[in-house]
Design a protein around this motif. Sequence first.
Motif, PDB file in Angstrom:
ATOM      1  N   ARG A 330       6.161  95.278 -19.717  1.00  0.00           N
ATOM      2  CA  ARG A 330       4.980  95.708 -20.486  1.00  0.00           C
ATOM      3  C   ARG A 330       3.707  95.433 -19.680  1.00  0.00           C
ATOM      4  O   ARG A 330       3.519  94.334 -19.175  1.00  0.00           O
ATOM      5  CB  ARG A 330       4.900  94.994 -21.827  1.00  0.00           C
ATOM      6  N   ILE A 331       2.853  96.436 -19.598  1.00  0.00           N
ATOM      7  CA  ILE A 331       1.596  96.299 -18.864  1.00  0.00           C
ATOM      8  C   ILE A 331       0.441  96.685 -19.776  1.00  0.00           C
ATOM      9  O   ILE A 331       0.634  97.314 -20.818  1.00  0.00           O
ATOM     10  CB  ILE A 331       1.578  97.199 -17.610  1.00  0.00           C
ATOM     11  N   SER A 332      -0.755  96.320 -19.364  1.00  0.00           N
ATOM     12  CA  SER A 332      -1.961  96.791 -20.051  1.00  0.00           C
ATOM     13  C   SER A 332      -2.281  98.182 -19.502  1.00  0.00           C
ATOM     14  O   SER A 332      -2.626  98.320 -18.326  1.00  0.00           O
ATOM     15  CB  SER A 332      -3.124  95.825 -19.805  1.00  0.00           C
ATOM     16  N   ASP A 333      -2.150  99.196 -20.344  1.00  0.00           N
ATOM     17  CA  ASP A 333      -2.383 100.563 -19.872  1.00  0.00           C
ATOM     18  C   ASP A 333      -3.635 101.131 -20.545  1.00  0.00           C
ATOM     19  O   ASP A 333      -4.429 100.379 -21.126  1.00  0.00           O
ATOM     20  CB  ASP A 333      -1.145 101.442 -20.101  1.00  0.00           C
ATOM     21  N   ALA A 334      -3.845 102.422 -20.428  1.00  0.00           N
ATOM     22  CA  ALA A 334      -5.043 103.076 -20.972  1.00  0.00           C
ATOM     23  C   ALA A 334      -6.308 102.396 -20.454  1.00  0.00           C
ATOM     24  O   ALA A 334      -7.271 102.179 -21.191  1.00  0.00           O
ATOM     25  CB  ALA A 334      -5.008 103.066 -22.509  1.00  0.00           C
ATOM     26  N   ASP A 335      -6.282 102.039 -19.174  1.00  0.00           N
ATOM     27  CA  ASP A 335      -7.370 101.245 -18.584  1.00  0.00           C
ATOM     28  C   ASP A 335      -7.917 101.969 -17.354  1.00  0.00           C
ATOM     29  O   ASP A 335      -7.569 101.630 -16.208  1.00  0.00           O
ATOM     30  CB  ASP A 335      -6.844  99.856 -18.220  1.00  0.00           C
ATOM     31  N   PRO A 336      -8.791 102.959 -17.541  1.00  0.00           N
ATOM     32  CA  PRO A 336      -9.293 103.718 -16.394  1.00  0.00           C
ATOM     33  C   PRO A 336     -10.129 102.883 -15.425  1.00  0.00           C
ATOM     34  O   PRO A 336     -10.130 103.133 -14.222  1.00  0.00           O
ATOM     35  CB  PRO A 336     -10.133 104.826 -17.047  1.00  0.00           C
ATOM     36  N   GLU A 337     -10.836 101.893 -15.936  1.00  0.00           N
ATOM     37  CA  GLU A 337     -11.678 101.081 -15.053  1.00  0.00           C
ATOM     38  C   GLU A 337     -10.826 100.331 -14.023  1.00  0.00           C
ATOM     39  O   GLU A 337     -11.132 100.331 -12.818  1.00  0.00           O
ATOM     40  CB  GLU A 337     -12.504 100.092 -15.883  1.00  0.00           C
ATOM     41  N   THR A 338      -9.757  99.678 -14.504  1.00  0.00           N
ATOM     42  CA  THR A 338      -8.869  98.975 -13.573  1.00  0.00           C
ATOM     43  C   THR A 338      -8.169  99.956 -12.640  1.00  0.00           C
ATOM     44  O   THR A 338      -7.976  99.676 -11.445  1.00  0.00           O
ATOM     45  CB  THR A 338      -7.826  98.160 -14.361  1.00  0.00           C
ATOM     46  N   ALA A 339      -7.795 101.122 -13.157  1.00  0.00           N
ATOM     47  CA  ALA A 339      -7.128 102.133 -12.324  1.00  0.00           C
ATOM     48  C   ALA A 339      -8.051 102.589 -11.186  1.00  0.00           C
ATOM     49  O   ALA A 339      -7.613 102.748 -10.038  1.00  0.00           O
ATOM     50  CB  ALA A 339      -6.705 103.314 -13.183  1.00  0.00           C
ATOM     51  N   ARG A 340      -9.315 102.805 -11.502  1.00  0.00           N
ATOM     52  CA  ARG A 340     -10.270 103.222 -10.464  1.00  0.00           C
ATOM     53  C   ARG A 340     -10.415 102.129  -9.396  1.00  0.00           C
ATOM     54  O   ARG A 340     -10.520 102.415  -8.205  1.00  0.00           O
ATOM     55  CB  ARG A 340     -11.636 103.519 -11.092  1.00  0.00           C
ATOM     56  N   LYS A 341     -10.409 100.878  -9.823  1.00  0.00           N
ATOM     57  CA  LYS A 341     -10.534  99.769  -8.868  1.00  0.00           C
ATOM     58  C   LYS A 341      -9.310  99.714  -7.946  1.00  0.00           C
ATOM     59  O   LYS A 341      -9.432  99.454  -6.738  1.00  0.00           O
ATOM     60  CB  LYS A 341     -10.690  98.449  -9.613  1.00  0.00           C
ATOM     61  N   ILE A 342      -8.127  99.951  -8.506  1.00  0.00           N
ATOM     62  CA  ILE A 342      -6.910  99.968  -7.678  1.00  0.00           C
ATOM     63  C   ILE A 342      -7.043 101.025  -6.584  1.00  0.00           C
ATOM     64  O   ILE A 342      -6.731 100.779  -5.408  1.00  0.00           O
ATOM     65  CB  ILE A 342      -5.670 100.247  -8.562  1.00  0.00           C
ATOM     66  N   LEU A 343      -7.549 102.187  -6.972  1.00  0.00           N
ATOM     67  CA  LEU A 343      -7.713 103.268  -5.991  1.00  0.00           C
ATOM     68  C   LEU A 343      -8.786 102.916  -4.953  1.00  0.00           C
ATOM     69  O   LEU A 343      -8.590 103.112  -3.744  1.00  0.00           O
ATOM     70  CB  LEU A 343      -8.086 104.572  -6.704  1.00  0.00           C
ATOM     71  N   ALA A 344      -9.901 102.400  -5.433  1.00  0.00           N
ATOM     72  CA  ALA A 344     -11.005 102.080  -4.506  1.00  0.00           C
ATOM     73  C   ALA A 344     -10.592 101.001  -3.513  1.00  0.00           C
ATOM     74  O   ALA A 344     -10.898 101.080  -2.315  1.00  0.00           O
ATOM     75  CB  ALA A 344     -12.238 101.648  -5.311  1.00  0.00           C
TER      76      ALA A 344
END
Length: 533
Positions: A330-344
């Motif tokens: 289980r992960i914390s999903d629906a989190d665009p801010e963290t997703a953008r940081k992973i990409l950056a």
Amino acid sequence: MPCSKLYPLGPIATLALMVFMGLVLLSPSEVLAKDTLTLAVKGEPAEGYDPTLGWGRYGSPLFQSTLLKRDESLNIVKDLATRYELSGDALVWTVTIRDDAKFSDGTPLTAEDVAYTFNTAAQAGGKVDLMSLDKAEAKGMTTILFKLKKGDSTFVNRFISLGIVPKASHGPEYARKPIGSGPYRMVEWNEGQQMIAEVNPHYYGEKPFFKRLVFLFTDEDTSFAAAKAGQVDVVVVPQALAVQTIPGMKLHPVKSVDNRGLMFPILPDTGKTTDKGAPIGNDVTSDIAIRKAINTVIDRKSLVEGVLEGFGSPAYGVCDGLPWDNPANRISDADPETARKILADAGWKDTDGDGIVEKDGLKAEFTIIYPADRSIRQYLALACADMIKNIGIHAQVEGRRSWDEIHQLMHSNVIVFGWGSHDPIEIYRLYKGSLAGTGSNNAGFYSNPKVDEYLDKAISAKSYDESLEYWRKAQWDGKTGFNAHGDAPWAWLVNLDHTYFISTHLDVGVSQVEPHGHGWPITANIQKWKWID
């Protein structure tokens, strides 16, 4: 999700319904008879009904019986077998079968038939996983020895899934004209249209209430329209249609371990192809940051509510809720801010202002492929493409008409696949490095030596209970694994509830938690079905 607007009958579906009505009206007295059930539950196998080639691999083959089976609570119970035990070194199973079983042609079912079935399936190279079987030997009329090459903690599940075929009459034509010892026998199959089955007069078990079953092989729209016209007794519908009502029918939702997810190609594109010419690799999805960002931004609860109308649950792994599931998935999903940081952090940035991030001149773009006749997979693909657009990843969504097309594309594109089994061997098939590129197993060419080590330990464990630790560690051991914390070769999306409408006169008893939808899982307890006036 705007799902319902996609369902009005178009000209093709209307024509299909007219053809369907014609099929039904050809023999109205048979179809409408009280002891006849008409079912539109999909499940027509292109390969036919031969268990040695994969029919019934998720259990309940209907025409054939198995050594063991699962009851409504998924407990293992005896079917053909009267006794079964594993040797102390975990290398030999000894199974004794009942002496009164007969095939539907009246010939006795003996230990020779059981041994022949397992040895043939092992050599067929099909969809039955018998990699651990050395050979099966008949000892007398009712005893079989299953000698294993090595210990296999999952092998007992093959006793549940492999239907027994008759050695004397099994051959190339068997898949189209099966003979078995199950509760029903096939009497007619018009491929692509319908199949008729009748009660097997030689069946040793509880006699079914319904003497005849008519399976209709129509598409989703046609089946739903037929149900509304009162022409079927059982129909499976996409979850998006389960909120509707059908006169004379009631909704029968069934929990399942059937899931849907996005499978990512793991290798970069170096120009390699399979021996069938299918390209291997994708330069975008081979970057772990892309896969982790997608896992993080996907809003699984919204998929359940929007695409499945609430008939399902968020999926974080291939075996959610099963004994070998790792809760750490289980992960914390629906989190665009963290997703953008992973990409950056990984160097993916939008430098030209077109809304798509790039890295070393490569744009974060790929194609999501789905089977064109599976509406739920289409909706999931479209919804995911919309969600990941929010973090600068562009996905083109394409439906393909045939699995042959998808098989050529699945090593280099993101695919909406579905899995879900009562057998942990499915984990081994999906994530074992040595199985990369073998059929649909591990189509993304995933490989992790530590994961392989845990998978091998799970298989070779002396017992089922001992194996559980290793199945869970393969998913995530705190440092590595194949879940979203680890290598993230998949973004699991949802677990489905299977949604059926059944006649208000039909009592189907308690349905078991169903596996992935190949075959007819709802018929697992068909001997207990009854018609209530």
